[in-house]
Design an enzyme around this catalytic site. Structure first.
Site, PDB file in Angstrom:
ATOM      1  CG  ASP A 164      47.941  90.077 -12.229  1.00  0.00           C
ATOM      2  OD1 ASP A 164      47.594  89.843 -11.067  1.00  0.00           O
ATOM      3  OD2 ASP A 164      47.508  89.437 -13.219  1.00  0.00           O
TER       4      ASP A 164
ATOM      5  CG  ASP B 150      42.101  85.188 -12.458  1.00  0.00           C
ATOM      6  OD1 ASP B 150      42.155  86.257 -11.818  1.00  0.00           O
ATOM      7  OD2 ASP B 150      43.015  84.771 -13.179  1.00  0.00           O
TER       8      ASP B 150
END
Ligand SMILES: *[C@@H]1O[C@H](CO)[C@@H](O)[C@H](O)[C@H]1NC(C)=O
Ligand SMILES: *[C@@H]1O[C@H](CO)[C@@H](O)[C@H](O)[C@H]1NC(C)=O
Ligand SMILES: *[C@@H]1O[C@H](CO)[C@@H](O)[C@H](O)[C@H]1NC(C)=O
Length: 439
Positions: A157, A218
């Site tokens: 990430d 997301d």
């Protein structure tokens, strides 16, 4: 029109790709984030907290409930697994209370069952949820730690890092993983932090260093979120469609089917559109309590076979109709293709009339297999009129194949799941029936 097909195929096959041999078809599996987030409250919510027990439960479900057999093999630990500090050698370590036996043991548990284990780390000072991140000088250590634990995939990430650190860190991690000698699939969230589009994102370069990448926001547990993602990916298909292919995939994020935000029509729509996009099929739901309906959508063999088509060409939106119907198309091996008809209507089931020639199909005779209804429709000519009924926020999905290619041998090649229905299908590419040509 042949040249257009060839051009399309060439565009879909960049000259260089990450050479670790992994993920030649979009990865399938299960990941914790969408459903279980950063729930670390094992005292009060022991069944649903991020812990060894949760991953053991999901590993058991993947194996015993038929998921693994269908290809769902990655069991992926997202954020919030680690202890709040590194060990005395500077290595990441799991939270000792929630993961009492450590990640290596969990990897063994997965491997003993033929699953693969994925883990999460973060380029930057800390993870998005505030756990220890990976700074540039810690990349080699962390890659080696994951290899020592026999991890099979890393989701890297990008919270709490700047443009320059990302520019250095994401390629460095790719090198470091390679240097461990262990094949570890590499998922990069880099493009998501750079707006997801060229010129800020160099997708040719990403294809050389990562197996998949999160391009956009997301996913949340709602239809609105699914549609926002779908809109973004198809609005930007001119930039995104060609950068995806075997070993290097766009990732529109997890399947949320089986949670609370989607009804059954919408669940079919997510599954169908993810198959059109050649997207990873990474579920995030509770496999212990899934309803039969959600299970039947996620385990639909025809949709999975379309998603896993060996050519690995991402599909595109080819039509946005005034009646709020959209048509999506993906070319598949053996001159077949997939079509998805999506209704954005909110009134009632809509009767949509069309012909394959209106969708730019060129050869003469096709059969369409409705993957959710498990029925075939014969289309003797591209001018044959058909009518399908599409429910509000639902889809009709077709596997379309030219009749001529199904007359020759007894093999099915890349589509084992069609074996039962199309036992007479041909493995050879027919000479004259090219994939439909669409712009
Ligand atoms: C490392 O990279 C080389 C060259 O691209 C490749 O041949 C090899 O398979 C890679 N090894 C691993 C473990 O990923
Ligand atoms: C993008 O990456 C490719 C492959 O590494 C490279 O050849 C190309 O020059 C890069 N493009 C830009 C605009 O930086
Ligand atoms: C079919 O092809 C024509 C001509 O290239 C193009 O204008 C049209 O948008 C295409 N239609 C679809 C549905 O792709």
């Amino acid at each position: 029109m042949l040249w257009k097909v060839i051009l399309l195929l060439m565009l879909a096959l960049p000259t260089l790709a990450l050479d670790n041999g992994l993920m030649r078809t979009p990865p399938m599996g299960w990941m914790s984030w969408g459903r279980f987030r950063c729930n670390t409250d094992c005292r009060n919510d022991p069944k649903n907290c991020i812990s060894e027990a949760l991953f053991v439960d999901m590993a058991d479900r993947l194996v015993e409930d038929g998921w693994l057999k269908l290809g769902y093999k990655y069991l992926i630990i997202d954020d919030c697994w680690s202890f709040m500090s590194r060990d005395n050698k500077g290595r990441l370590m799991p939270d000792p209370i929630r993961f009492p036996n450590g990640i290596h043991k969990l990897a063994h548990y997965a491997h003993d069952r033929k699953l693969k284990l994925g883990i999460h780390a973060n380029m930057g000072k800390q993870t998005c949820a505030g756990y220890p991140g990976t700074m540039l000088d810690q990349i080699e250590t962390d890659a080696q730690t994951f290899a020592d634990w026999e991890v099979d995939m890393l989701k890297f990430d990008g919270c709490y890092s700047n443009v320059n650190e990302q520019q250095k860190g994401f390629p460095l991690m790719s090198k470091a993983l390679n240097a461990t000698g262990r094949p570890i699939a590499y998922s990069c969230s880099w493009p998501m932090y750079r707006g997801g589009l060229p010129p800020s994102v160099n997708y040719s370069f990403l294809g050389e260093i990562c197996n998949l990448w999160r391009n956009y926001d997301d996913i949340e547990d709602s239809w609105e979120s699914v549609m926002r993602i779908v809109d973004w990916f198809f609005q930007n298909q001119a930039d995104l469609q060609s950068v995806s292919g075997p070993g290097h995939w766009n990732d529109p994020d997890m399947l949320i089917i089986g949670n609370f935000g989607l009804n059954m029509e919408q669940s079919q729509a997510q599954m169908a559109l993810w198959a059109i996009m050649a997207a990873p099929l990474i579920m995030s739901n509770d496999l212990r309590t899934l309803t039969g309906e959600a299970r039947s959508i996620l385990q639909n063999k025809a949709v999975i076979a379309i998603n896993q088509d060996p050519l690995g060409i991402q599909g595109r939106r080819i039509l946005q109709d005034e009646g709020h119907i959209e048509v999506f198309w993906r070319p598949l091996s053996k001159s077949a293709s997939a079509l998805v008809f999506l209704s954005r209507r909110t009134d009632m089931p809509y009767r949509y009339h069309s012909t394959l020639s209106l969708l730019n199909y060129t050869s003469s005779s096709y059969t369409a297999y409705d993957v959710f209804k498990d029925e075939t429709v014969s289309l003797p000519s591209v001018n044959t009129h058909f009518t399908i009924t599409i429910n509000p926020s639902g889809v009709v999905m077709w596997y379309v194949y030219p009749d001529k290619s199904f007359e020759q041998t007894k093999e099915t090649g890349g589509h084992p799941n069609f074996q039962r229905k199309y036992a007479h299908a041909s493995q050879q590419r027919p000479k004259h029936n090219l994939a439909p040509i669409l712009l």
